[in-house]
Structure formats: structure tokens, C-alpha cells
Design an enzyme around this catalytic site. Structure first.
Site, mmCIF file in Angstrom:
data_model
loop_
_atom_site.group_PDB
_atom_site.id
_atom_site.type_symbol
_atom_site.label_atom_id
_atom_site.label_comp_id
_atom_site.label_asym_id
_atom_site.label_seq_id
_atom_site.Cartn_x
_atom_site.Cartn_y
_atom_site.Cartn_z
ATOM 1 N N CYS A 1 0.819 -1.217 0.000
ATOM 2 C CA CYS A 1 0.000 0.000 0.000
ATOM 3 C C CYS A 1 0.850 1.263 0.000
ATOM 4 C CB CYS A 1 -0.950 0.002 1.190
ATOM 5 S SG CYS A 1 -2.087 -1.383 1.175
ATOM 6 N N HIS B 1 -3.067 7.367 2.364
ATOM 7 C CA HIS B 1 -3.505 6.082 1.814
ATOM 8 C C HIS B 1 -4.890 5.767 2.368
ATOM 9 C CE1 HIS B 1 -3.901 1.943 0.864
ATOM 10 N NE2 HIS B 1 -3.645 1.506 2.075
ATOM 11 N N ASN C 1 -10.048 -0.050 -0.360
ATOM 12 C CA ASN C 1 -8.588 0.047 -0.350
ATOM 13 C C ASN C 1 -8.049 -0.497 -1.678
ATOM 14 O OD1 ASN C 1 -5.860 -0.202 0.066
ATOM 15 N ND2 ASN C 1 -6.017 -1.226 2.055
HETATM 16 N N1 ACO Z 1 -18.520 -8.851 8.581
HETATM 17 C C1 ACO Z 1 -18.994 -9.159 9.791
HETATM 18 N N2 ACO Z 1 -18.216 -9.537 10.803
HETATM 19 C C2 ACO Z 1 -16.883 -9.592 10.577
HETATM 20 C C3 ACO Z 1 -16.330 -9.273 9.333
HETATM 21 C C4 ACO Z 1 -17.205 -8.891 8.294
HETATM 22 N N3 ACO Z 1 -16.767 -8.572 7.067
HETATM 23 N N4 ACO Z 1 -14.989 -9.401 9.421
HETATM 24 C C5 ACO Z 1 -14.703 -9.776 10.677
HETATM 25 N N5 ACO Z 1 -15.841 -9.900 11.370
HETATM 26 C C6 ACO Z 1 -16.009 -10.294 12.755
HETATM 27 C C7 ACO Z 1 -14.858 -11.116 13.269
HETATM 28 O O1 ACO Z 1 -15.011 -12.466 12.926
HETATM 29 C C8 ACO Z 1 -14.984 -10.904 14.760
HETATM 30 O O2 ACO Z 1 -15.986 -11.732 15.251
HETATM 31 P P1 ACO Z 1 -15.816 -12.429 16.693
HETATM 32 O O3 ACO Z 1 -15.748 -11.284 17.682
HETATM 33 O O4 ACO Z 1 -17.058 -13.250 16.808
HETATM 34 O O5 ACO Z 1 -14.547 -13.205 16.643
HETATM 35 C C9 ACO Z 1 -15.471 -9.449 14.860
HETATM 36 O O6 ACO Z 1 -16.035 -9.136 13.582
HETATM 37 C C10 ACO Z 1 -14.388 -8.456 15.194
HETATM 38 O O7 ACO Z 1 -13.257 -8.725 14.393
HETATM 39 P P2 ACO Z 1 -11.984 -7.820 14.426
HETATM 40 O O8 ACO Z 1 -11.007 -8.322 13.401
HETATM 41 O O9 ACO Z 1 -11.494 -7.678 15.826
HETATM 42 O O10 ACO Z 1 -12.623 -6.435 13.952
HETATM 43 P P3 ACO Z 1 -11.958 -5.029 13.841
HETATM 44 O O11 ACO Z 1 -12.712 -4.039 14.583
HETATM 45 O O12 ACO Z 1 -10.472 -5.100 14.091
HETATM 46 O O13 ACO Z 1 -12.158 -4.672 12.307
HETATM 47 C C11 ACO Z 1 -10.900 -4.629 10.297
HETATM 48 C C12 ACO Z 1 -11.601 -5.493 11.308
HETATM 49 C C13 ACO Z 1 -11.922 -3.776 9.588
HETATM 50 C C14 ACO Z 1 -10.200 -5.536 9.289
HETATM 51 C C15 ACO Z 1 -9.868 -3.726 11.010
HETATM 52 O O14 ACO Z 1 -9.060 -4.479 11.856
HETATM 53 C C16 ACO Z 1 -9.000 -2.991 10.057
HETATM 54 O O15 ACO Z 1 -9.446 -2.174 9.283
HETATM 55 N N6 ACO Z 1 -7.677 -3.218 10.080
HETATM 56 C C17 ACO Z 1 -6.770 -2.600 9.160
HETATM 57 C C18 ACO Z 1 -6.567 -3.557 8.072
HETATM 58 C C19 ACO Z 1 -6.307 -2.888 6.757
HETATM 59 O O16 ACO Z 1 -6.754 -1.808 6.467
HETATM 60 N N7 ACO Z 1 -5.576 -3.615 5.953
HETATM 61 C C20 ACO Z 1 -5.308 -3.174 4.639
HETATM 62 C C21 ACO Z 1 -3.900 -3.252 4.311
HETATM 63 S S1 ACO Z 1 -2.881 -2.291 5.340
HETATM 64 C C22 ACO Z 1 -3.304 -0.815 5.011
HETATM 65 O O17 ACO Z 1 -3.707 -0.518 3.921
HETATM 66 C C23 ACO Z 1 -3.139 0.175 6.060
#
Ligand code: ACO
Length: 325
Positions: free
Chosen positions: A112, A252, A282
Site C-alpha cells: 500500500c 492512503h 482500499n
Molecule cells: N462482517 C462481519 N463480521 C466480521 C467481518 C465482516 N466482514 N470481518 C470480521 N468480522 C467479525 C470477526 O469475525 C470478529 O468476530 P468475533 O468477535 O465473533 O470473533 C469481529 O467481527 C471483530 O473482528 P476484528 O477483526 O477484531 O474487527 P476489527 O474491529 O479489528 O475490524 C478490520 C476489522 C476492519 C479488518 C480492522 O481491523 C481494520 O481495518 N484493520 C486494518 C486492516 C487494513 O486496512 N488492511 C489493509 C492493508 S494495510 C493498510 O492498507 C493500512
């Protein structure tokens, strides 16, 4: 001499995949995706479209805006991790499509952060006199490496391309500085394990889903906010500016919560911060040049304005640039 942006361009595929479409594919909901990411829809490349096709259109648009032809281009640097082929570089395919015969072309792999790493390379070449004009492209077809049965990742990403045309000029306008960092100890938190030399192509590898993105989202989130804030401050401090001097912060576009947390820590207002993640998700290395092109077309970048940009991605890699428009 400075490298000045004299043209911008972008391309987004026509096909829109909304959160409601994703509800039919995995166990998720529009409300969950919007609350956790801010993303409402993303673009998906047509079956016959590749990264080079989108990158070529974005680059041609940047050239058209600047009023230069393919013969005027000395260098093409492309930030991508979803190239058409493992090799050769997708930048070479774009060079051929454009007919930029005298340009040398190569890809930069920084996930990214790819566009900012590519911009820094091109800026160094131009300031050292190794060319007059450079195309810097960020283009990705992430839909091809996303596991569309994995709700943890498939809701986040989209396809698209953006490009800027740099020209070395004397004067106050242009790239003021670039700041790049990496930390390989985190590589497994965000990566695509197959198929390279470590895990060469195999039927078992496909079964284990090695060719798809894997990510530990919440760990990535924390480091992303910290790193993008720190590297943005680094760019401001290096040039003797503060957040109050910034006309547009174009980070980004990974996730609205990452953007809001970073913007808040930097003390920037909503008006100073450009956000389009709700429309495209993204698009990895493509988000920043797409956003720069949109901001440019919306008249948000005026001569003399300070543009601050920062990115974070797999590797981990992170970087920033400060540009006087
Ligand atoms: N729909 C519904 N529920 C979901 C989904 C979905 N699409 N995805 C995950 N969940 C659930 C999980 O299974 C979990 O359930 P559980 O509590 O029963 O185990 C719950 O939601 C919480 O999951 P977390 O992973 O803790 O959720 P979080 O609040 O961290 O959000 C997310 C997840 C959106 C991926 C977040 O961590 C994030 O945005 N991280 C950054 C990742 C990113 O942007 N990566 C891109 C590349 S790096 C960059 O560009 C910066």
C-alpha cells in the site's frame, strides 16, 4: 531543481460491488462494513482487464492533462503488487502500451506504500538530472488476490489506478521531501504467501489458499495509525512546517477509522483531509494517486498549496511526502 506534478490521471473500473452485493457472498452486512471501515462500495476490474490496462489509461490521462506525448517520458515507475505477471515488470507493459520508447520502466513492491516509494525513486532520478519527465503510477487488481469467501479481507479491497506526471523544474513548487521506512519483522501480519520461491505453485498450495491475501487486521490497524502519524510529522518537521500549514492531507485510503485516528493525532481538520475510501475501498498502491487526481479535478489543490501524503502497507512499509503544488 524540484520534481513538480504537471499532470494527474486515474481510472476506476465501471463495475461497482456494493456492501449489499457482499452480503450475498459472505456472512457480513452493509452496516458492519460501514461501521468498521467506512467503505460503501468498491470497483472490480472486468474479466479482460489487468493492472497494466488500468495503469495505461491513468498514465495517458496524466499525460493529456500535462500536454506531453509518450516521446517526452524518460522514466516510468509503478507501485504495484498485483502486476499482470510475476515478471516482467508491469511498468514495461505500460511503457509498450503508451509507446514511450525512450523511457526505462520498472515496478516497486511496497504494497500500500508502493506509490510513495515509486514517487521517491522518480524524484531522486529527476533531481539528479537522470531525466526530465517521469510517470509515477499506482495500479492494482486486488480482486484477483482476494479470497471472496473470507469476510475478514474481501470487504476491504478494490481495483483501480492513478498516475502523476513529474517534471523537473526550477522554483519553489514540487516534491519537497520523501520519507520511507520498512520493518520486515511484521511481514506475516499482511502478506500473500503463494506463489513465489518460498511456496512455488502446487495443488496443495491452492488448497491452502496460499495465493490469497492473509491479514491480522487489528494488529495492522494499530501499527498503521502509529506509523502514518509519525511519518507525517517527520515530513512536516523536516521542512519546518506544522499541521496548520497543510492545505490537503491525502493519506492512503485503507479504512475510515485509520484515517480519522491519524488525522486527529496530527491535529488536522476534516476540511484539510481528503477521503474517498467510501467509494473505492482500499486499492492499495493506487489509493493516493487516485485521490490526488480527484482532489486536483475538484480544484482542491491550488498553486502554492502544501500537500501532505502518507501511506502504510505490507512489509511493513510506510512513508510520506510533502509537496508544494
Ligand atoms: N462482517 C462481519 N463480521 C466480521 C467481518 C465482516 N466482514 N470481518 C470480521 N468480522 C467479525 C470477526 O469475525 C470478529 O468476530 P468475533 O468477535 O465473533 O470473533 C469481529 O467481527 C471483530 O473482528 P476484528 O477483526 O477484531 O474487527 P476489527 O474491529 O479489528 O475490524 C478490520 C476489522 C476492519 C479488518 C480492522 O481491523 C481494520 O481495518 N484493520 C486494518 C486492516 C487494513 O486496512 N488492511 C489493509 C492493508 S494495510 C493498510 O492498507 C493500512
Amino acid at each position: 531543481m524540484k520534481s513538480r506534478i504537471i499532470g494527474t490521471g486515474s481510472y476506476l473500473p465501471e463495475n461497482i460491488r456494493t456492501n449489499y452485493d457482499l452480503e450475498k457472498m459472505v456472512d457480513t452486512s452493509h452496516d458492519w462494513i460501514v461501521a468498521r471501515t467506512g467503505i460503501e462500495e468498491r470497483r472490480i476490474a472486468a474479466a479482460d482487464q489487468c493492472t497494466s490496462d488500468m495503469g495505461t489509461i491513468a498514465a495517458q490521462r496524466a499525460m493529456d492533462m500535462a500536454g506531453v506525448t509518450a516521446d517526452d517520458i524518460d522514466l516510468i515507475v509503478m507501485g504495484t503488487i498485483t502486476g499482470d505477471y510475476p515478471w516482467p515488470a508491469t511498468a514495461c507493459l505500460v511503457q509498450e502500451n503508451l509507446g514511450a520508447k525512450k523511457a526505462f520502466a520498472y515496478d516497486v513492491s511496497a504494497a500500500c506504500s508502493g506509490f510513495l516509494f515509486a514517487l521517491s525513486c522518480a524524484d531522486d532520478f529527476l533531481r539528479s538530472g537522470r531525466g526530465k519527465r517521469a510517470l509515477v503510477i499506482g495500479a492494482e487488481t486486488f480482486s484477483r488476490i482476494v479470497d471472496w469467501t473470507d469476510r475478514n479481507t474481501c470487504v476491504l479491497f478494490g481495483d483501480g489506478a492513478g498516475a502523476v506526471l513529474l517534471e523537473s523544474q526550477e522554483g519553489d513548487s514540487g516534491v519537497l521531501s520523501c520519507h520511507l521506512h520498512s520493518d520486515g519483522k511484521y511481514f506475516e501480519l499482511l502478506c500473500q504467501k503463494g506463489f513465489g520461491a518460498k511456496y512455488p505453485p502446487s495443488v496443495e498450495g491452492i488448497g491452502a489458499k496460499l495465493p490469497f491475501i492473509t491479514m491480522q487486521g487489528n494488529e495492522v490497524f494499530k501499527v498503521a495509525v502509529r506509523s502514518m502519524t509519525q511519518v507525517s510529522k517527520e515530513a512536516l518537521t523536516a521542512n519546518g512546517y506544522t499541521s496548520a500549514d497543510v492545505a490537503q492531507f491525502i493519506p492512503h485510503q485503507a479504512n475510515l477509522r485509520i484515517l480519522e485516528a491519524t488525522t486527529k493525532r496530527l491535529g488536522l481538520t476534516k476540511e484539510q483531509s481528503f477521503i474517498n475510501v467510501h467509494k473505492y475501498g482500499n486499492t492499495s498502491g493506487a489509493t493516493i494517486p487516485i485521490a490526488i487526481d480527484e482532489a486536483n479535478h475538484q480544484g482542491l489543490l491550488k498553486e502554492g498549496d502544501l500537500l501532505l501524503s502518507a501511506a502504510f502497507g505490507g512489509g511493513f512499509t510506510w512513508g510520506s511526502t510533502l509537496i508544494r503544488w
